[in-house]
Write a protein that holds these residues in place. Structure first.
Motif, PDB file in Angstrom:
ATOM      1  N   GLY B  37     -10.845   1.427  -1.946  1.00  0.00           N
ATOM      2  CA  GLY B  37     -11.708   1.660  -0.800  1.00  0.00           C
ATOM      3  C   GLY B  37     -11.017   1.603   0.554  1.00  0.00           C
ATOM      4  O   GLY B  37     -11.640   1.843   1.580  1.00  0.00           O
ATOM      5  N   TRP B  38      -9.715   1.301   0.584  1.00  0.00           N
ATOM      6  CA  TRP B  38      -9.013   1.152   1.856  1.00  0.00           C
ATOM      7  C   TRP B  38      -8.447   2.474   2.372  1.00  0.00           C
ATOM      8  O   TRP B  38      -7.795   2.498   3.422  1.00  0.00           O
ATOM      9  N   GLY B  39      -8.667   3.563   1.654  1.00  0.00           N
ATOM     10  CA  GLY B  39      -8.158   4.862   2.092  1.00  0.00           C
ATOM     11  C   GLY B  39      -7.806   5.682   0.855  1.00  0.00           C
ATOM     12  O   GLY B  39      -6.689   5.607   0.360  1.00  0.00           O
ATOM     13  N   ASP B  40      -8.772   6.474   0.400  1.00  0.00           N
ATOM     14  CA  ASP B  40      -8.594   7.218  -0.851  1.00  0.00           C
ATOM     15  C   ASP B  40      -7.537   8.296  -0.730  1.00  0.00           C
ATOM     16  O   ASP B  40      -7.033   8.800  -1.732  1.00  0.00           O
ATOM     17  N   GLN B  41      -7.201   8.702   0.499  1.00  0.00           N
ATOM     18  CA  GLN B  41      -6.236   9.788   0.678  1.00  0.00           C
ATOM     19  C   GLN B  41      -4.797   9.277   0.837  1.00  0.00           C
ATOM     20  O   GLN B  41      -3.859  10.056   0.914  1.00  0.00           O
ATOM     21  N   LEU B  42      -4.630   7.962   0.895  1.00  0.00           N
ATOM     22  CA  LEU B  42      -3.279   7.408   1.057  1.00  0.00           C
ATOM     23  C   LEU B  42      -2.603   7.250  -0.299  1.00  0.00           C
ATOM     24  O   LEU B  42      -3.261   7.163  -1.336  1.00  0.00           O
ATOM     25  N   ILE B  43      -1.272   7.245  -0.265  1.00  0.00           N
ATOM     26  CA  ILE B  43      -0.506   7.011  -1.494  1.00  0.00           C
ATOM     27  C   ILE B  43      -0.173   5.525  -1.557  1.00  0.00           C
ATOM     28  O   ILE B  43       0.678   5.038  -0.814  1.00  0.00           O
ATOM     29  N   TRP B  44      -0.861   4.798  -2.400  1.00  0.00           N
ATOM     30  CA  TRP B  44      -0.709   3.349  -2.478  1.00  0.00           C
ATOM     31  C   TRP B  44       0.359   2.958  -3.485  1.00  0.00           C
ATOM     32  O   TRP B  44       0.398   3.497  -4.590  1.00  0.00           O
ATOM     33  N   MET B  90      -1.822   7.413  10.657  1.00  0.00           N
ATOM     34  CA  MET B  90      -0.589   6.655  10.872  1.00  0.00           C
ATOM     35  C   MET B  90      -0.099   6.029   9.559  1.00  0.00           C
ATOM     36  O   MET B  90       1.085   6.082   9.237  1.00  0.00           O
ATOM     37  N   LEU B  91      -1.029   5.442   8.823  1.00  0.00           N
ATOM     38  CA  LEU B  91      -0.655   4.818   7.551  1.00  0.00           C
ATOM     39  C   LEU B  91      -0.083   5.862   6.603  1.00  0.00           C
ATOM     40  O   LEU B  91       0.893   5.614   5.890  1.00  0.00           O
ATOM     41  N   ASP B  92      -0.702   7.035   6.597  1.00  0.00           N
ATOM     42  CA  ASP B  92      -0.271   8.095   5.691  1.00  0.00           C
ATOM     43  C   ASP B  92       1.118   8.609   6.051  1.00  0.00           C
ATOM     44  O   ASP B  92       1.950   8.839   5.186  1.00  0.00           O
TER      45      ASP B  92
END
Lengths: 166, 166
Positions: B37-44, B90-92
């Motif tokens: 839930g913290w950003g579905d489009q980011l690569i975790w 920015m995170l991405d």
């Protein structure tokens, strides 16, 4: 009229939420799953620490699966394992599961080296079951698709907890 | 006729794949995501080890987010952070990201204790940026929804890598 109003409202809500979300320059991505294709219905631990805690508190053996995205052997095993309902059911009901694309700092998880795919069982008493091995003497914790029966019987072995052998 | 045949075939394929899959006794589950839930489009990243490797090899700072499912403060921060397109972008583009519901064995990630939500930055030179803190003296790495601007400026700080300060 009432109904039409509601539809417009709904459409607006859907649109605003669709437009409002961050989309990467390269286009929308499919959210990553923790299962990574090894069983979408299983509850996967994220880290080894979490998995160990679950294993201990639920008194269930832990199965750690090491794999890599660009390894064809991992892919083949994943296909067989994720489509085997017997294994999926056992993993869901009797095991704590963790799949990792990265080695941990714990050397006990690589008794004969770091390679993929590799399956290591850990007893809830925190002992790595180095005695539960596959068919290959040079990579003792490797399994191929043809070894799925052996994997099942190894899972049965792992279910017999070390404590109960005393 | 041709078309009808194709539809039947398609329906059969869909049915067989739906019937063939393992379904838990408690009913079908939604597959877990790594984003939580913290950003579905980011690569975790999945683990701290993986995240550190990515940070080093891509020369990007790492943001580690500690949170818990049953913590309302985590939920509030998650809502604000996941819906802020500036932060997500920015995170991405500029960060390696990791969210953890479990502590690691590395004590450097809990400079003033283990609590959630907690945000720790790590430089690609592997140094935990204990100097990048929030607003609360008793929980220096905690952020509340109202602190989102401070979080952004802290992200800017983290982007200035330690090496470049020499």
């Amino acid at each position: 009229m009432m109904k039409a109003g509601l539809s417009v409202l709904l459409a607006l809500v859907v649109m605003s939420s669709a437009f409002g979300k961050y989309v990467p320059k390269s286009g929308k991505r499919i959210p990553q799953t923790l299962s990574r294709g090894w069983g979408d219905q299983l509850i996967w631990a994220q880290t080894y620490e979490e998995a160990l805690y679950w294993a201990r508190s639920r008194n269930k053996p832990l199965m750690v699966l090491f794999h890599l995205e660009d390894c064809p052997h991992s892919h083949e095993l994943r296909k067989v394992l994720s489509e085997d309902n017997g294994i999926q059911k056992m993993l869901d009901e009797d095991f704590v599961v963790l799949n990792l694309m990265y080695e941990t700092t714990d050397k006990h998880l690589s008794p004969d080296g770091q390679y993929v795919p590799r399956i290591i069982f850990v007893d809830p008493a925190m002992t790595v079951r180095a005695d539960i091995v596959g068919r290959y003497s040079n990579r003792m914790y490797a399994y191929e698709p043809a070894d799925i029966k052996l994997l099942k019987s190894n899972m049965e072995k792992a279910k017999k907890l070390l404590k109960s052998e005393l």
